[in-house]
Design an enzyme around this catalytic site. Structure first.
Site, mmCIF file in Angstrom:
data_model
loop_
_atom_site.group_PDB
_atom_site.id
_atom_site.type_symbol
_atom_site.label_atom_id
_atom_site.label_comp_id
_atom_site.label_asym_id
_atom_site.label_seq_id
_atom_site.Cartn_x
_atom_site.Cartn_y
_atom_site.Cartn_z
ATOM 1 N N ARG A 1 -13.874 6.876 3.201
ATOM 2 C CA ARG A 1 -14.653 5.674 3.515
ATOM 3 C C ARG A 1 -15.178 5.648 4.943
ATOM 4 N NH1 ARG A 1 -10.485 4.217 0.030
ATOM 5 N NH2 ARG A 1 -11.240 3.136 -1.828
ATOM 6 N N GLY B 1 0.826 -1.209 0.000
ATOM 7 C CA GLY B 1 0.000 0.000 0.000
ATOM 8 C C GLY B 1 0.861 1.261 0.000
ATOM 9 N N TYR C 1 -8.481 0.922 17.516
ATOM 10 C CA TYR C 1 -9.627 0.086 17.885
ATOM 11 C C TYR C 1 -9.362 -1.412 17.683
ATOM 12 C CZ TYR C 1 -10.869 0.481 12.890
ATOM 13 O OH TYR C 1 -10.844 0.444 11.523
ATOM 14 N N GLY D 1 1.681 3.241 -2.369
ATOM 15 C CA GLY D 1 1.421 4.246 -3.405
ATOM 16 C C GLY D 1 0.626 5.444 -2.928
HETATM 17 C C1 LIG Z 1 -16.897 8.570 13.887
HETATM 18 C C2 LIG Z 1 -15.812 8.355 12.891
HETATM 19 C C3 LIG Z 1 -15.422 9.608 12.315
HETATM 20 C C4 LIG Z 1 -14.488 9.793 11.411
HETATM 21 C C5 LIG Z 1 -13.601 8.758 10.858
HETATM 22 C C6 LIG Z 1 -12.612 9.406 10.046
HETATM 23 C C7 LIG Z 1 -11.349 9.069 10.014
HETATM 24 C C8 LIG Z 1 -10.641 7.858 10.367
HETATM 25 C C9 LIG Z 1 -10.268 7.650 11.761
HETATM 26 C C10 LIG Z 1 -9.636 6.560 12.115
HETATM 27 C C11 LIG Z 1 -9.271 5.522 11.092
HETATM 28 C C12 LIG Z 1 -8.949 4.223 11.703
HETATM 29 C C13 LIG Z 1 -8.658 3.162 10.964
HETATM 30 C C14 LIG Z 1 -8.558 3.140 9.562
HETATM 31 C C15 LIG Z 1 -8.353 1.969 8.932
HETATM 32 C C16 LIG Z 1 -8.223 1.867 7.485
HETATM 33 O O1 LIG Z 1 -8.000 0.804 7.004
HETATM 34 S S1 LIG Z 1 -8.364 3.246 6.515
HETATM 35 C C17 LIG Z 1 -7.857 2.737 4.886
HETATM 36 C C18 LIG Z 1 -9.005 2.663 3.998
HETATM 37 N N1 LIG Z 1 -8.536 2.427 2.644
HETATM 38 C C19 LIG Z 1 -9.136 1.581 1.818
HETATM 39 O O2 LIG Z 1 -10.141 0.980 2.147
HETATM 40 C C20 LIG Z 1 -8.496 1.409 0.469
HETATM 41 C C21 LIG Z 1 -8.863 0.123 -0.217
HETATM 42 N N2 LIG Z 1 -10.306 -0.093 -0.252
HETATM 43 C C22 LIG Z 1 -10.961 -0.621 -1.333
HETATM 44 O O3 LIG Z 1 -10.382 -0.948 -2.355
HETATM 45 C C23 LIG Z 1 -12.458 -0.840 -1.228
HETATM 46 O O4 LIG Z 1 -13.012 0.120 -0.388
HETATM 47 C C24 LIG Z 1 -12.826 -2.261 -0.677
HETATM 48 C C25 LIG Z 1 -14.358 -2.397 -0.653
HETATM 49 C C26 LIG Z 1 -12.271 -2.483 0.730
HETATM 50 C C27 LIG Z 1 -12.249 -3.378 -1.540
HETATM 51 O O5 LIG Z 1 -12.498 -3.156 -2.897
HETATM 52 P P1 LIG Z 1 -12.977 -4.370 -3.879
HETATM 53 O O6 LIG Z 1 -13.056 -3.767 -5.237
HETATM 54 O O7 LIG Z 1 -12.156 -5.548 -3.671
HETATM 55 O O8 LIG Z 1 -14.392 -4.706 -3.298
HETATM 56 P P2 LIG Z 1 -15.863 -4.531 -3.907
HETATM 57 O O9 LIG Z 1 -16.048 -5.566 -4.954
HETATM 58 O O10 LIG Z 1 -16.173 -3.133 -4.226
HETATM 59 O O11 LIG Z 1 -16.731 -4.931 -2.611
HETATM 60 C C28 LIG Z 1 -16.562 -6.183 -1.956
HETATM 61 C C29 LIG Z 1 -17.817 -6.438 -1.130
HETATM 62 O O12 LIG Z 1 -17.945 -5.414 -0.137
HETATM 63 C C30 LIG Z 1 -19.197 -4.736 -0.307
HETATM 64 N N3 LIG Z 1 -19.039 -3.326 0.020
HETATM 65 C C31 LIG Z 1 -18.187 -2.467 -0.564
HETATM 66 N N4 LIG Z 1 -18.338 -1.246 -0.047
HETATM 67 C C32 LIG Z 1 -19.310 -1.321 0.865
HETATM 68 C C33 LIG Z 1 -19.926 -0.365 1.756
HETATM 69 N N5 LIG Z 1 -19.559 0.908 1.788
HETATM 70 N N6 LIG Z 1 -20.924 -0.802 2.556
HETATM 71 C C34 LIG Z 1 -21.321 -2.100 2.538
HETATM 72 N N7 LIG Z 1 -20.749 -3.061 1.748
HETATM 73 C C35 LIG Z 1 -19.772 -2.659 0.905
HETATM 74 C C36 LIG Z 1 -19.551 -4.952 -1.770
HETATM 75 O O13 LIG Z 1 -20.936 -4.778 -1.983
HETATM 76 C C37 LIG Z 1 -19.070 -6.386 -1.978
HETATM 77 O O14 LIG Z 1 -19.979 -7.302 -1.411
HETATM 78 P P3 LIG Z 1 -21.043 -8.087 -2.351
HETATM 79 O O15 LIG Z 1 -21.939 -7.034 -2.935
HETATM 80 O O16 LIG Z 1 -21.765 -8.981 -1.391
HETATM 81 O O17 LIG Z 1 -20.261 -8.828 -3.385
HETATM 82 N N1 LIG Z 2 -5.527 7.280 7.962
HETATM 83 C C1 LIG Z 2 -5.921 6.933 9.178
HETATM 84 O O1 LIG Z 2 -6.559 7.694 9.911
HETATM 85 C C2 LIG Z 2 -5.585 5.585 9.703
HETATM 86 C C3 LIG Z 2 -5.022 4.597 8.913
HETATM 87 N N2 LIG Z 2 -4.710 3.397 9.468
HETATM 88 C C4 LIG Z 2 -4.028 2.375 8.682
HETATM 89 O O2 LIG Z 2 -3.003 2.971 7.948
HETATM 90 C C5 LIG Z 2 -2.767 2.219 6.768
HETATM 91 C C6 LIG Z 2 -2.772 3.138 5.562
HETATM 92 O O3 LIG Z 2 -4.049 3.738 5.412
HETATM 93 P P1 LIG Z 2 -4.253 5.117 4.622
HETATM 94 O O4 LIG Z 2 -2.974 5.550 4.063
HETATM 95 O O5 LIG Z 2 -4.993 6.025 5.515
HETATM 96 O O6 LIG Z 2 -5.269 4.680 3.487
HETATM 97 P P2 LIG Z 2 -5.063 4.327 1.930
HETATM 98 O O7 LIG Z 2 -6.396 3.915 1.434
HETATM 99 O O8 LIG Z 2 -4.367 5.439 1.271
HETATM 100 O O9 LIG Z 2 -4.079 3.086 1.961
HETATM 101 C C7 LIG Z 2 -4.449 1.751 1.781
HETATM 102 C C8 LIG Z 2 -3.524 1.137 0.772
HETATM 103 O O10 LIG Z 2 -3.760 -0.277 0.721
HETATM 104 C C9 LIG Z 2 -3.648 -0.683 -0.621
HETATM 105 N N3 LIG Z 2 -4.449 -1.893 -0.803
HETATM 106 C C10 LIG Z 2 -5.778 -2.044 -0.612
HETATM 107 N N4 LIG Z 2 -6.151 -3.289 -0.944
HETATM 108 C C11 LIG Z 2 -5.035 -3.941 -1.344
HETATM 109 C C12 LIG Z 2 -4.783 -5.257 -1.822
HETATM 110 N N5 LIG Z 2 -5.762 -6.152 -1.932
HETATM 111 N N6 LIG Z 2 -3.519 -5.590 -2.148
HETATM 112 C C13 LIG Z 2 -2.514 -4.685 -2.022
HETATM 113 N N7 LIG Z 2 -2.692 -3.428 -1.588
HETATM 114 C C14 LIG Z 2 -3.945 -3.061 -1.250
HETATM 115 C C15 LIG Z 2 -4.189 0.472 -1.450
HETATM 116 O O11 LIG Z 2 -3.619 0.481 -2.766
HETATM 117 P P3 LIG Z 2 -4.364 -0.093 -4.070
HETATM 118 O O12 LIG Z 2 -5.724 0.467 -4.102
HETATM 119 O O13 LIG Z 2 -3.445 0.302 -5.182
HETATM 120 O O14 LIG Z 2 -4.351 -1.591 -3.894
HETATM 121 C C16 LIG Z 2 -3.726 1.668 -0.640
HETATM 122 O O15 LIG Z 2 -2.490 2.139 -1.137
HETATM 123 C C17 LIG Z 2 -3.828 1.141 6.720
HETATM 124 O O16 LIG Z 2 -3.306 -0.048 7.289
HETATM 125 C C18 LIG Z 2 -4.888 1.686 7.647
HETATM 126 O O17 LIG Z 2 -5.666 0.660 8.212
HETATM 127 C C19 LIG Z 2 -4.952 3.098 10.791
HETATM 128 C C20 LIG Z 2 -5.524 4.025 11.579
HETATM 129 C C21 LIG Z 2 -5.854 5.352 11.117
#
Ligand SMILES: CC/C=C\C/C=C\C/C=C\C/C=C\C=C\C(=O)SCCNC(=O)CCNC(=O)[C@H](O)C(C)(C)COP(=O)(O)OP(=O)(O)OC[C@H]1O[C@@H](n2cnc3c(N)ncnc32)[C@H](O)[C@@H]1OP(=O)(O)O
Ligand SMILES: NC(=O)C1=CN([C@@H]2O[C@H](COP(=O)(O)OP(=O)(O)OC[C@H]3O[C@@H](n4cnc5c(N)ncnc54)[C@H](OP(=O)(O)O)[C@@H]3O)[C@@H](O)[C@H]2O)C=CC1
Length: 323
Positions: free
Chosen positions: A239, A54, A187, A56
């Site tokens: 998200r 991740g 969390y 990028g």
């Molecule tokens: C009170 C809170 C206030 C503020 C919060 C604000 C800030 C953050 C604070 C703290 C953060 C703490 C932790 C953070 C952790 C993180 O991990 S953040 C990083 C997030 N980054 C990403 O998620 C990047 C990668 N994500 C993705 O590529 C997609 O989002 C993915 C859905 C995870 C995966 O993509 P993919 O293409 O593989 O999947 P899909 O085919 O699109 O979907 C798969 C199945 O999931 C269902 N789906 C997708 N989205 C949703 C949704 N929003 N709600 C419900 N279901 C969803 C989708 O329908 C598919 O299921 P199916 O239909 O049954 O096949």
């Molecule tokens: N930002 C925040 O407030 C917080 C973030 N975190 C953690 O920090 C880390 C980075 O998050 P953040 O930078 O905010 O979010 P991003 O969404 O920018 O980073 C997530 C990265 O994961 C990569 N990724 C997702 N799915 C796959 C996959 N199947 N294979 C390989 N790579 C994948 C994505 O690249 P691509 O789509 O090209 O695959 C993307 O670069 C995560 O572990 C998140 O849980 C934890 C707490 C708070």
């Protein structure tokens, strides 16, 4: 050009300059300014290879930038090759150090193995591995389909396990030490409603890393965990706070009055991955401006009580006689 790059890497980077006071921060956050610049001495990672999943975008990109500034040759891997290539180019043009972009879906163990083959030909096995890739979205648990659950837990828990096991086995075979770092979340410890798949998977990652810290020290491998609180990245905030309505409430409960910055996280990750931290293994580092303890303490809402209200309440308490 090389000289310029070196000078640049020793002072500050493009994203450090942008890490000023964020809008929405509390006034007292001025007392906790995010430090600018790279913390470790220049060339702390010279001749080191760093692999970041991740890498990028968001925090992965920030960590790759700092490690590259410190002399590392970075390999960044995720699904979107065009995004990775752009990031690799940006970082390399600023630091002068090579950054390689490799496509890899961490959910697929064969893709992970192929990616490690490619990295081995390009750079050799890594000295530092950062499991940062993740997926997440807010959703009431009763609305989650099996595939929604699987999509998050496959990226976060299985993806981390596939990367860690593939690299770990090869490093053990070659009798090479390494530092492994996982990025989880605060969390992972408490659990959290509305992100149950992420909470479950991140807790699993922490259990995996603590287990391997105990088991693989004998092979020269260290395993550590950073639990970040909120840091504004597009990936996370689009998200987890799609309307932008929750950000202020979140900042209000952070004692330091602001969000974290990618640069701060990157400096901590660099330290934990460096030789300066060679006695740190199995550690879980909460990095959240105090948010976790602030949410946990029973009486912490009393921060809202004014001095006059305290005067009145104290008088009431003192006037109480007996039970
Ligand atoms: C009170 C809170 C206030 C503020 C919060 C604000 C800030 C953050 C604070 C703290 C953060 C703490 C932790 C953070 C952790 C993180 O991990 S953040 C990083 C997030 N980054 C990403 O998620 C990047 C990668 N994500 C993705 O590529 C997609 O989002 C993915 C859905 C995870 C995966 O993509 P993919 O293409 O593989 O999947 P899909 O085919 O699109 O979907 C798969 C199945 O999931 C269902 N789906 C997708 N989205 C949703 C949704 N929003 N709600 C419900 N279901 C969803 C989708 O329908 C598919 O299921 P199916 O239909 O049954 O096949
Ligand atoms: N930002 C925040 O407030 C917080 C973030 N975190 C953690 O920090 C880390 C980075 O998050 P953040 O930078 O905010 O979010 P991003 O969404 O920018 O980073 C997530 C990265 O994961 C990569 N990724 C997702 N799915 C796959 C996959 N199947 N294979 C390989 N790579 C994948 C994505 O690249 P691509 O789509 O090209 O695959 C993307 O670069 C995560 O572990 C998140 O849980 C934890 C707490 C708070």
């Amino acid at each position: 050009l090389t000289l310029l790059s070196q000078q640049f890497s020793q002072t500050e980077s493009w994203f450090h300059r942008s890490a000023g006071l964020q809008s929405g921060s509390a006034p007292h956050s001025q007392l906790f300014p995010p430090a600018e610049g790279v913390m470790l001495p220049p060339e702390s990672f010279k001749n080191r290879v760093v692999f970041i999943t991740g890498g990028g975008t968001g925090l992965g990109r920030a960590m790759a930038t700092v490690l590259s500034q410190l002399g590392a040759q970075c390999v960044i891997a995720s699904r979107k090759l065009d995004v990775l290539q752009q990031t690799a180019e940006d970082i390399c043009s600023r630091t002068g150090n090579k950054v390689h972009a490799l496509q890899c879906d961490v959910r697929d163990p064969q893709a992970v193995s192929h990616c490690v083959d490619q990295m081995t030909s390009l750079t050799g096995l890594p000295d530092v591995i950062i499991n940062n890739a993740a997926g997440n979205f807010i959703c009431p648990s009763e609305r989650l389909s099996p595939n929604a659950w699987k999509s998050i837990t496959d990226i976060v828990l299985n993806g981390t396990a596939f990367v860690t096991l593939e690299l770990g086995k090869r490093l053990i075979q070659d009798q090479r030490g390494a530092s492994f770092l996982a990025i989880t979340t605060i969390y992972a410890e408490s659990g959290s409603g509305f992100v149950a798949p992420s909470a479950s998977a991140k807790a699993g990652v922490e259990a995996l890393y603590k287990s391997l810290a105990a088991e693989w020290g004998r092979y020269g491998h260290r395993f550590n965990i950073i639990q970040p609180g909120p840091i504004k990245t597009k990936g996370a905030f689009s998200r987890l706070d799609p309307t932008g309505k929750f950000e202020k409430g979140m900042i209000d409960r952070i004692p330091t009055g602001r969000l974290g910055t990618p640069a701060e996280l990157a400096n901590l990750a660099a330290y934990l991955s460096s030789d300066y931290a060679s006695w740190i293994s199995g550690a879980v580092m909460r990095f959240d401006g105090g948010e976790y303890v602030s949410m946990a303490g029973e009486f912490n809402d009393l921060r809202r009580v004014t001095p006059d209200q305290w005067k009145m309440m104290e008088a009431m308490i003192r006037s109480t006689k007996g039970s």
